[in-house]
Design an enzyme around this catalytic site. Structure first.
Site, PDB file in Angstrom:
ATOM      1  CG  ASP A   4      -1.725   1.174   1.467  1.00  0.00           C
ATOM      2  OD1 ASP A   4      -1.552   2.170   0.728  1.00  0.00           O
ATOM      3  OD2 ASP A   4      -2.570   1.149   2.379  1.00  0.00           O
ATOM      4  CB  VAL A   5       1.750   3.802  -2.596  1.00  0.00           C
ATOM      5  CG1 VAL A   5       2.218   2.842  -3.663  1.00  0.00           C
ATOM      6  CG2 VAL A   5       0.370   4.385  -2.890  1.00  0.00           C
ATOM      7  CG  ASN A  45      -0.167   4.487 -12.292  1.00  0.00           C
ATOM      8  OD1 ASN A  45      -0.707   5.232 -13.120  1.00  0.00           O
ATOM      9  ND2 ASN A  45      -0.748   3.377 -11.847  1.00  0.00           N
ATOM     10  CE1 TYR A  66      -8.008  10.922  -9.141  1.00  0.00           C
ATOM     11  CE2 TYR A  66      -8.523  12.849 -10.463  1.00  0.00           C
ATOM     12  CZ  TYR A  66      -7.917  11.614 -10.326  1.00  0.00           C
ATOM     13  OH  TYR A  66      -7.214  11.078 -11.376  1.00  0.00           O
ATOM     14  CE  LYS A 117      -4.315  11.967  -9.668  1.00  0.00           C
ATOM     15  NZ  LYS A 117      -3.193  11.003  -9.781  1.00  0.00           N
TER      16      LYS A 117
END
Ligand code: BGC
Length: 279
Positions: free
Chosen positions: A77-78, A104, A177, A181
């Protein structure tokens, strides 16, 4: 899933990344899957990171190995610091080093602002932004330790951050989200400025609407697809390979002087298409 999606539009191996070692996070579906395969086809050994879906990850590994390079799948899990550190430790043990990180892994948890829970907020920020920070930090440590190996690459390492057109396009109903970003943009630029003097290149690829599981509802009926196409001047929904090819070239020495830039791969979505007829 038995076979990873792969258009095969690049039937022969391009040696752009021969001898390099790459790690792709979230590499068992969508854009990550196509990118891991493209890097393998370009000659890199590849770590296929995933968090759920071991079978799909192993399919990607087999496909990459069929190009005659090495690959293995690694579950992590990043957004978990210990798991990220463990993943890099294994990569260095098995491959010796890292030359290319493709940060990614990402997800959406959409809700109108007044319905959005703090858990939905944190989940998206943790995976999309903190995950990129943790992976970039671990990659940078190894790039700095090793430095440039001229036979392998002109640079001491490359980081490609997977961003989105929503790093600059506001998106109602997706505050978590879009904020993640927007954060990726400034994280990428800051790391590019900080690591550039050490010969490390940090850049981003910002996809538009790409046909993947994350946005299935935006393209899986003819009505939805028609609506989506109004936002894309080039009038085509993107394929994962559109992104994978851009990442491959960006990570290669063909783009050695490209530092701290975002390459938008979006069919023109960032061109304010509403103004084609309005304004
Ligand atoms: C999102 C997709 C969306 C696309 C264009 C991407 O970053 O993940 O769900 O279709 O941006 O809006």
């Amino acid at each position: 899933m038995t076979q990873p999606a792969d258009s095969g539009r690049r039937p022969e191996a391009l040696p752009l990344l021969r001898g390099q070692k790459a790690l792709v996070t979230g590499a068992n579906s969508g854009i990550g899957l196509a990118t891991a395969i493209a890097l393998g086809r370009a000659g890199a050994d590849v770590v296929v990171n995933y968090v759920f879906g071991r079978e799909a990850a192993e399919d990607v590994v087999s496909k990459i190995q069929s190009f005659g390079v090495r690959a293995f799948a690694h579950e992590a899990d990043v957004s978990d610091e210990g798991q990220v550190v463990g993943m890099f430790a294994r990569m260095l043990e098995e491959f010796g080093t890292i030359d290319v990180l493709v940060a990614n892994a990402g997800l959406q948890r959409d809700a109108a602002l007044t319905d959005m829970t703090v858990e939905e907020w944190h989940k998206v920020i943790d995976v999309n932004l903190t995950g990129q920070f943790l992976c970039a930090r671990e990659a940078a440590k190894e790039f700095l330790r090793r430095g440039v190996v001229p036979e392998v690459s002109r640079s001491a390492g490359k980081i490609v951050c997977m961003s989105s057109v929503h790093q600059i396009i506001p998106w109602s109903g997706h505050a978590n989200y879009a904020a993640s970003k927007g954060g990726v943009l400034m994280l990428m630029q800051t790391l590019a400025q900080e690591l550039g003097p050490h010969g490390i290149r940090v850049n981003a690829v910002a996809p538009g609407a790409i046909r993947t599981p994350i946005n299935r509802s935006a393209w899986d009926t003819p009505e939805a697809e028609q609506n989506l196409l109004k936002l894309i001047p080039y009038r085509r929904v993107g394929d994962p390979d559109d992104i994978a090819d851009a990442v491959t070239v960006l990570a290669s020495d063909l783009m050695d002087y490209v530092v701290g830039t975002t390459i938008y791969v979006d069919g023109g979505m960032t061109l304010f298409p509403g103004f084609a007829t309005g304004g």
